[in-house]
Write a protein that holds these residues in place. Structure first.
Motif, PDB file in Angstrom:
ATOM      1  N   MET A   1       0.852  -1.186   0.000  1.00 20.77           N
ATOM      2  CA  MET A   1       0.000   0.000   0.000  1.00 20.77           C
ATOM      3  C   MET A   1       0.893   1.242   0.000  1.00 20.77           C
ATOM      4  N   SER A   2       0.648   2.163  -0.924  1.00 21.20           N
ATOM      5  CA  SER A   2       1.469   3.358  -0.999  1.00 21.20           C
ATOM      6  C   SER A   2       0.836   4.500  -0.212  1.00 21.20           C
ATOM      7  N   ALA A   3       1.667   5.466   0.117  1.00 20.41           N
ATOM      8  CA  ALA A   3       1.212   6.609   0.903  1.00 20.41           C
ATOM      9  C   ALA A   3       0.293   7.497   0.069  1.00 20.41           C
ATOM     10  N   PRO A   4      -0.694   8.128   0.697  1.00 24.21           N
ATOM     11  CA  PRO A   4      -1.523   9.099  -0.018  1.00 24.21           C
ATOM     12  C   PRO A   4      -0.665  10.254  -0.525  1.00 24.21           C
ATOM     13  N   VAL A   5      -1.076  10.839  -1.636  1.00 21.21           N
ATOM     14  CA  VAL A   5      -0.301  11.896  -2.287  1.00 21.21           C
ATOM     15  C   VAL A   5      -1.030  13.228  -2.173  1.00 21.21           C
ATOM     16  N   VAL A   6      -0.275  14.275  -1.867  1.00 16.39           N
ATOM     17  CA  VAL A   6      -0.770  15.644  -1.840  1.00 16.39           C
ATOM     18  C   VAL A   6      -0.086  16.372  -2.997  1.00 16.39           C
ATOM     19  N   HIS A   7      -0.881  16.936  -3.918  1.00 17.28           N
ATOM     20  CA  HIS A   7      -0.323  17.686  -5.051  1.00 17.28           C
ATOM     21  C   HIS A   7      -0.301  19.173  -4.708  1.00 17.28           C
ATOM     22  N   VAL A   8       0.829  19.818  -5.003  1.00 14.40           N
ATOM     23  CA  VAL A   8       0.985  21.248  -4.759  1.00 14.40           C
ATOM     24  C   VAL A   8       1.795  21.887  -5.880  1.00 14.40           C
TER      25      VAL A   8
ATOM     26  N   LYS B   1      -1.944  23.922  -2.587  1.00 20.04           N
ATOM     27  CA  LYS B   1      -2.778  23.000  -3.353  1.00 20.04           C
ATOM     28  C   LYS B   1      -3.582  23.755  -4.408  1.00 20.04           C
ATOM     29  N   PRO B   2      -3.816  23.090  -5.542  1.00 18.97           N
ATOM     30  CA  PRO B   2      -4.596  23.743  -6.603  1.00 18.97           C
ATOM     31  C   PRO B   2      -6.078  23.821  -6.273  1.00 18.97           C
ATOM     32  N   ASP B   3      -6.707  24.872  -6.743  1.00 20.51           N
ATOM     33  CA  ASP B   3      -8.161  24.949  -6.763  1.00 20.51           C
ATOM     34  C   ASP B   3      -8.640  24.134  -7.956  1.00 20.51           C
ATOM     35  N   PRO B   4      -9.884  23.681  -7.958  1.00 21.75           N
ATOM     36  CA  PRO B   4     -10.385  22.881  -9.081  1.00 21.75           C
ATOM     37  C   PRO B   4     -10.165  23.583 -10.424  1.00 21.75           C
ATOM     38  N   GLY B   5      -9.585  22.835 -11.375  1.00 19.49           N
ATOM     39  CA  GLY B   5      -9.370  23.352 -12.725  1.00 19.49           C
ATOM     40  C   GLY B   5      -8.122  24.177 -12.927  1.00 19.49           C
TER      41      GLY B   5
ATOM     42  N   GLY C   1      10.388  21.672 -12.741  1.00 23.46           N
ATOM     43  CA  GLY C   1      10.095  20.248 -12.796  1.00 23.46           C
ATOM     44  C   GLY C   1       9.142  19.823 -11.706  1.00 23.46           C
ATOM     45  N   ARG C   2       8.966  18.510 -11.612  1.00 26.53           N
ATOM     46  CA  ARG C   2       8.075  17.907 -10.607  1.00 26.53           C
ATOM     47  C   ARG C   2       8.928  17.115  -9.631  1.00 26.53           C
ATOM     48  N   PHE C   3       8.665  17.301  -8.340  1.00 23.67           N
ATOM     49  CA  PHE C   3       9.479  16.702  -7.280  1.00 23.67           C
ATOM     50  C   PHE C   3       8.579  15.995  -6.279  1.00 23.67           C
ATOM     51  N   ARG C   4       9.103  14.914  -5.676  1.00 21.93           N
ATOM     52  CA  ARG C   4       8.372  14.135  -4.673  1.00 21.93           C
ATOM     53  C   ARG C   4       9.201  14.021  -3.404  1.00 21.93           C
ATOM     54  N   ASP C   5       8.517  14.079  -2.267  1.00 20.45           N
ATOM     55  CA  ASP C   5       9.199  13.875  -0.983  1.00 20.45           C
ATOM     56  C   ASP C   5       8.142  13.650   0.082  1.00 20.45           C
ATOM     57  N   ASP C   6       8.595  13.443   1.303  1.00 18.41           N
ATOM     58  CA  ASP C   6       7.682  13.296   2.427  1.00 18.41           C
ATOM     59  C   ASP C   6       6.976  14.627   2.677  1.00 18.41           C
ATOM     60  N   ALA C   7       5.668  14.569   2.907  1.00 19.66           N
ATOM     61  CA  ALA C   7       4.907  15.782   3.198  1.00 19.66           C
ATOM     62  C   ALA C   7       5.294  16.308   4.580  1.00 19.66           C
ATOM     63  N   ALA C   8       5.407  17.611   4.696  1.00 11.01           N
ATOM     64  CA  ALA C   8       5.828  18.227   5.952  1.00 11.01           C
ATOM     65  C   ALA C   8       4.705  18.278   6.979  1.00 11.01           C
ATOM     66  N   ASN C   9       3.500  18.589   6.546  1.00  6.52           N
ATOM     67  CA  ASN C   9       2.416  18.856   7.486  1.00  6.52           C
ATOM     68  C   ASN C   9       1.288  17.830   7.437  1.00  6.52           C
TER      69      ASN C   9
END
Length: 133
Positions: free
Chosen positions: A1-8, A37-41, A69-77
C-alpha cells in the motif's frame, strides 16, 4: 500500500542577493517554499501564481516564472503522505515579500544558513538546492 499523495505547486523564490525565501504557515514549525494545493481546474502555474500572491503579496506575471520540474518527498504537514510538487523559480526584490494570509513568518536564507532553520523535507533535500544551482 502506498502513501496518499498531496499535489501542490511551489515557488523557489530568490532575491537580488541570491538568497532564497522560505515561509512558515501558522500552526506549523517547518519552513518551506511559498505555494499550495490547486483549486479545481487550475494548472500548476495558475496555482503557484495565486498562492504566491496570497502568501507573500507578490503578483508576478506568468512569464516571470520558470518551470523547474516535478518533485516528490515526504509531506511536511500531513504525516504519512507524499507531496508531489510542480516547482517554479521566481526572482523578486526582497522588499516586495510580506507575510500574508496563513503565513506566520518568512525568512531569506543563504546556502550556509540551511542548518539553522527547521525545513520541510522537500525544501531541504530538493527545492532549496535549486536556488543556488
Amino acid at each position: 500500500m502506498s502513501a496518499p499523495v498531496v499535489h501542490v505547486s511551489a515557488a523557489v523564490v530568490t532575491d537580488e542577493r541570491g538568497r532564497a525565501l522560505v515561509v512558515r504557515k501558522r500552526g506549523t514549525t517547518l519552513f518551506q517554499q511559498p505555494g499550495g494545493k490547486p483549486d479545481p481546474g487550475e494548472t500548476p502555474l495558475q496555482t503557484v501564481r495565486r498562492e504566491v500572491a496570497e502568501e507573500i503579496g507578490v503578483h508576478a506575471d506568468a512569464d516571470a516564472y520558470t518551470p523547474l520540474g516535478r518533485f516528490r518527498d515526504d509531506a511536511a504537514n500531513e504525516p504519512g503522505h507524499l507531496v508531489v510538487a510542480d516547482a517554479f523559480a521566481l526572482r523578486i526584490r526582497h522588499d516586495d515579500a510580506i507575510a500574508a494570509a496563513e503565513i506566520a513568518e518568512l525568512r531569506w536564507l543563504s546556502a550556509d544558513e540551511l542548518d539553522a532553520v527547521p525545513l520541510a523535507p522537500l525544501s531541504r533535500r530538493q527545492l532549496l538546492p535549486l536556488a543556488w544551482a
